[in-house]
Each structure stands twice: as C-alpha cells, then as structure tokens.
Design a protein around this motif. Structure first.
Motif, PDB file in Angstrom:
ATOM      1  N   LYS A 155     -18.465   9.422 -21.069  1.00 10.21           N
ATOM      2  CA  LYS A 155     -18.675  10.655 -21.833  1.00 10.21           C
ATOM      3  C   LYS A 155     -17.365  11.436 -21.857  1.00 10.21           C
ATOM      4  CE  LYS A 155     -23.569  11.156 -20.587  1.00 10.21           C
ATOM      5  NZ  LYS A 155     -24.582  12.057 -19.962  1.00 10.21           N
ATOM      6  N   GLU A 156     -17.296  12.433 -22.717  1.00  5.92           N
ATOM      7  CA  GLU A 156     -16.094  13.262 -22.774  1.00  5.92           C
ATOM      8  C   GLU A 156     -15.835  13.901 -21.408  1.00  5.92           C
ATOM      9  OE1 GLU A 156     -18.608  13.428 -24.866  1.00  5.92           O
ATOM     10  OE2 GLU A 156     -17.835  13.051 -26.898  1.00  5.92           O
ATOM     11  N   TYR A 157     -14.551  14.039 -21.061  1.00  6.69           N
ATOM     12  CA  TYR A 157     -14.201  14.647 -19.784  1.00  6.69           C
ATOM     13  C   TYR A 157     -14.768  16.056 -19.643  1.00  6.69           C
ATOM     14  CZ  TYR A 157     -10.575  11.236 -18.387  1.00  6.69           C
ATOM     15  OH  TYR A 157      -9.894  10.117 -17.991  1.00  6.69           O
ATOM     16  N   HIS A 189     -19.101  21.266 -21.197  1.00  5.56           N
ATOM     17  CA  HIS A 189     -19.744  20.008 -21.581  1.00  5.56           C
ATOM     18  C   HIS A 189     -20.626  20.243 -22.817  1.00  5.56           C
ATOM     19  CE1 HIS A 189     -18.235  18.303 -17.864  1.00  5.56           C
ATOM     20  NE2 HIS A 189     -18.743  19.338 -17.210  1.00  5.56           N
ATOM     21  N   SER A 206     -11.399  16.318 -24.485  1.00  6.26           N
ATOM     22  CA  SER A 206     -12.348  15.737 -25.444  1.00  6.26           C
ATOM     23  C   SER A 206     -12.304  14.214 -25.457  1.00  6.26           C
ATOM     24  CB  SER A 206     -12.073  16.273 -26.854  1.00  6.26           C
ATOM     25  OG  SER A 206     -10.747  15.962 -27.259  1.00  6.26           O
ATOM     26  N   SER A 207     -11.401  13.619 -24.655  1.00  4.72           N
ATOM     27  CA  SER A 207     -11.314  12.158 -24.564  1.00  4.72           C
ATOM     28  C   SER A 207     -12.447  11.620 -23.681  1.00  4.72           C
ATOM     29  CB  SER A 207      -9.962  11.750 -23.978  1.00  4.72           C
ATOM     30  OG  SER A 207      -8.891  12.236 -24.764  1.00  4.72           O
ATOM     31  N   ILE A 208     -12.705  10.335 -23.810  1.00  7.45           N
ATOM     32  CA  ILE A 208     -13.773   9.711 -23.031  1.00  7.45           C
ATOM     33  C   ILE A 208     -13.284   9.428 -21.607  1.00  7.45           C
ATOM     34  CG2 ILE A 208     -15.282   7.704 -22.816  1.00  7.45           C
ATOM     35  CD1 ILE A 208     -16.041   9.622 -25.062  1.00  7.45           C
ATOM     36  N   ASP A 240      -9.789  21.945 -30.035  1.00  8.24           N
ATOM     37  CA  ASP A 240     -10.857  21.867 -29.049  1.00  8.24           C
ATOM     38  C   ASP A 240     -10.775  23.050 -28.089  1.00  8.24           C
ATOM     39  OD1 ASP A 240     -12.951  20.597 -27.461  1.00  8.24           O
ATOM     40  OD2 ASP A 240     -11.361  20.186 -26.017  1.00  8.24           O
ATOM     41  N   CYS A 278      -5.679  17.743 -28.188  1.00  7.81           N
ATOM     42  CA  CYS A 278      -6.824  17.117 -28.849  1.00  7.81           C
ATOM     43  C   CYS A 278      -6.432  16.482 -30.178  1.00  7.81           C
ATOM     44  CB  CYS A 278      -7.920  18.160 -29.084  1.00  7.81           C
ATOM     45  SG  CYS A 278      -7.339  19.635 -29.947  1.00  7.81           S
ATOM     46  N   TYR A 321     -19.940  18.665 -25.973  1.00  6.76           N
ATOM     47  CA  TYR A 321     -19.581  17.736 -27.042  1.00  6.76           C
ATOM     48  C   TYR A 321     -20.779  17.085 -27.728  1.00  6.76           C
ATOM     49  CZ  TYR A 321     -14.900  18.436 -25.275  1.00  6.76           C
ATOM     50  OH  TYR A 321     -13.719  19.019 -24.894  1.00  6.76           O
TER      51      TYR A 321
END
Length: 388
Positions: free
Chosen positions: A127-129, A218, A119-121, A286, A112, A220
């Motif tokens: 949306k975040e993975y 999920h 936490s990446s899109i 993260d 992260c 975030y």
C-alpha cells in the motif's frame, strides 16, 4: 558583477524531452537516511537536455524547489501548451545553454512526480507509504542525486544551480561533495530557515493535518485532504509574492462585481487568485509530500550540521566558485541572509560573487523572465567552463 554581464539572447526550446527513471537501494542494500531510518528500493525520476561531451565535463545539475519536478525545460509532447518550469532559462542560446551544457534535473526523494515518496507503494505492505514514509532531509535529497550522478558515470559537475529549496540542495552538495563541484549558483535561498519561515510552514502543515480527510496520512484509497492542501498552498503562495507585487497586480479590486456583497465569498481579486492557486495545486501535488518536504527545509541548517554553529567553518570544506543571487523584494529569504552566506564564504577565502537583483515580484522572481539573471548565469557558466 560586470564580468558576467553580456548581451542577452532569446534562445530556443530544447524540444521534446522524456522522463527517465533510475532505481537503486534494492533490498538488502537500503538507502540509509539521516533520520536513522532506511528505505529501498528508491526510484528517482530525472530528465536531461543537451549533449554530454566526451570528457563529461559540461554537466550542470539543476535542483528544483519545493513543488517542482524533473521537467525543467522542453515538452513531453508536441501538443503540450506548457513547457518545463524553467524553460525561460534552459535551452539553446539561453542562460543555461544546452548547445554547450548537458543539463540534468531530477525529482527529489519525498516528492510525488516520479521519485519515491509518501504516495509510492511500500513493498512491506503493498500500500502507499503515507506517513509510514521515513522523514527525509536536504542531505538525503543530495544523496539520491549523488547516486544518480554515479549511475551516469559522471565524476564532476561543472555547476549546480537551484533556487529556494533547490538552493539549499546546492549548498548541501558543495559542502558534502566539495571535490565534485566546480561552481555553484544558489538563488533566493538561505543556509537555515528563520523562525518566520518555519512558522508559515507549520501553519500550512496544520491546515493539511486538520483536514478531516487526512486520516493520519493514509488517505489514498478514499477522499484526499484537498481543502487542507489548497489552504497550505494559499499560505505558501503569499510568502512567494511581495507587498508591492500584490498591490500592483490586485490592489483592492473586486472580482466580477462592482460593489461589496456582504457575503463570505471571494469578493476581492486577490482572494479569487489565491483560491485558484490552491485548486490548481491539488491537481498535481500530494499533501503528504508537502508535509515531508517543508519539514526537510525546516531541518536544514548548514552551520549547525557542518560547522558546529559557524558558517565559516561549514564553508571551509567547499572548493566551488560561487555566484550568490538574492532579490530586493524577497521577504521569505531576504537579502541579509544571502549576505551572511557571502560574508562567511569570503572569510573562508572562497571565490564568490554576489548580486542583489532589483525585482518587485518577491521570492518567486527567480522563476520569472529577467535579463539580468539570464546574463549573470550565462557569463558565470562561461567563466567556470573556461577555467575548467
């Protein structure tokens, strides 16, 4: 090991460094993972120190541990008070001398700190993975590092150096790409996790997943599972220390009081210390990355994957010169595991040296100042460079 010992030098700082980014595996050419999943695009954050020589023969790839990142040495800004995580080892005149070597350190996939992780899109959902991020392995980490090295048009690596999970990556590199690696230094590491190591990781993961804010990964857009991640870090931090180091540092000393309070608070200094470590960790890491990376470490089994259960068979693929280092007080990856590694290497007729360093600080000792390690690495790299 006397062949690698020489007088220590204090050395200096590499100065100001910058985080860089490499993007690959753009759709439809996704990165295929060992879990049979695929992902793309993939971003890898990395930093470099020193100067690449014209022959590109002075490359050292430093591989970080579980919660590390690409910021191995130097400062991002003159006002920074804290340098990179291995600044004591990487720099002009230090064990990994940036006046001689070109040092690369990248953030592993799944983390992260700039590289693609949970936490990446996710480009498919915007949306975040979260837990839609595919499971990764140490082999997948190495594959992304290989892509970076290819991008930099580097054909061979003078030395790979890493401790703990970074040491696993060192071993994976040497078996997976034997023709590219001239030498390797795995520190405080193992070829596979023991049941004890897996058990501690599982308890830490359960602490995160039991947090009411985890929300199946999920979280975030709302509250994060900070309490679970802090407890996970506290559990992990205990394994990084040793009985002796905790006895010397804390004993049974009370925190800011002269008598027992008969309350459920942090009365002892060791309690306060662990809570402090947990609270610091949630500011920079993260929770999902912790889950994925610890699972990847648990999956790692060099003999199982490459040697049909035999370490000798696995190491028979290697062509690297090795320096294996363990620590007397490391009970997470104890010395017997390093000795098993060295024994298998010798049976494979490999050029391997081994040193057990007397240190009281436990598994994390490889991250702390130590003249013996500094001298060992300096001498080993000089020998590998001369041979090359």
């Amino acid at each position: 090991m006397s062949e690698y010992i020489e007088q220590n030098q204090t050395g200096g700082s590499v100065g100001i460094v910058a985080k860089q980014f490499f993007t690959f595996a753009e759709p439809p050419d996704l990165l295929n993972l060992e879990s049979k999943s695929s992902i793309g695009p993939v971003i890898i954050a990395y930093e470099t120190c020193g100067t690449l020589n014209p022959e590109k023969s002075n490359v050292i790839l430093v591989l970080h541990a579980l919660s590390g990142d690409s910021h191995v040495a130097g400062y991002y800004d003159p006002k920074d008070t804290k340098p990179g995580w291995w600044d004591i080892m990487v720099g002009p005149g230090k064990g990994i001398d940036t006046d001689k070597y070109f040092v690369i350190c990248s953030n592993i996939i799944g983390s992260c700190a700039g590289s693609t992780g949970p936490s990446s899109i996710n480009p498919e959902t915007d949306k975040e993975y979260g837990t839609l991020f595919p499971h990764i392995t140490v082999g997948d980490m190495v594959e992304t590092q290989k892509a970076l090295i290819d991008h930099l048009k580097i054909k061979s690596i003078l030395s790979l150096i890493g401790g703990s999970v970074g040491g696993m990556q060192v071993l994976e590199w040497c078996v997976r790409y034997p023709d590219m690696v001239k030498s390797a230094i795995p520190l405080a590491t193992t070829t596979k996790h023991s049941a004890l190591a897996i058990a501690f990781n599982e308890v830490a993961r359960q602490a995160i997943m039991a947090d009411p804010n985890w929300n199946q990964g999920h979280y975030y857009s709302g509250k994060k599972p900070d309490m679970g991640l802090a407890i996970a870090r506290m559990i992990g931090h205990i394994t990084y220390l040793s009985d002796e180091s905790m006895r010397l540092k804390f004993g049974r000393k009370l925190q800011n009081r002269s008598a027992l309070s008969f309350e459920f608070g942090a009365e002892f200094q060791v309690e306060s210390y662990l809570q402090h470590q947990g609270n610091k960790f949630i500011e920079r890491f993260d929770a999902n990355s912790f889950l994925y990376i610890t699972k990847a470490a648990d999956y790692f089994d060099l003999a199982g994957q490459y040697g049909s259960g035999s370490l000798v068979n696995a190491f028979s693929k290697c062509k690297s010169k090795f320096l294996v280092v363990s620590y007397t007080s490391d009970w997470l990856y104890p010395t017997y595991q390093s000795k098993e590694m060295v024994k298998a290497m010798k049976k494979s007729n490999m050029d391997v040296s081994f040193c057990e360093i007397d240190a009281q600080w436990g598994h994390d000792a490889f991250l702390l100042p130590n003249d013996r390690l500094d001298n060992l690495i300096r001498g080993f790299l000089r020998s590998a460079s001369n041979e090359t």
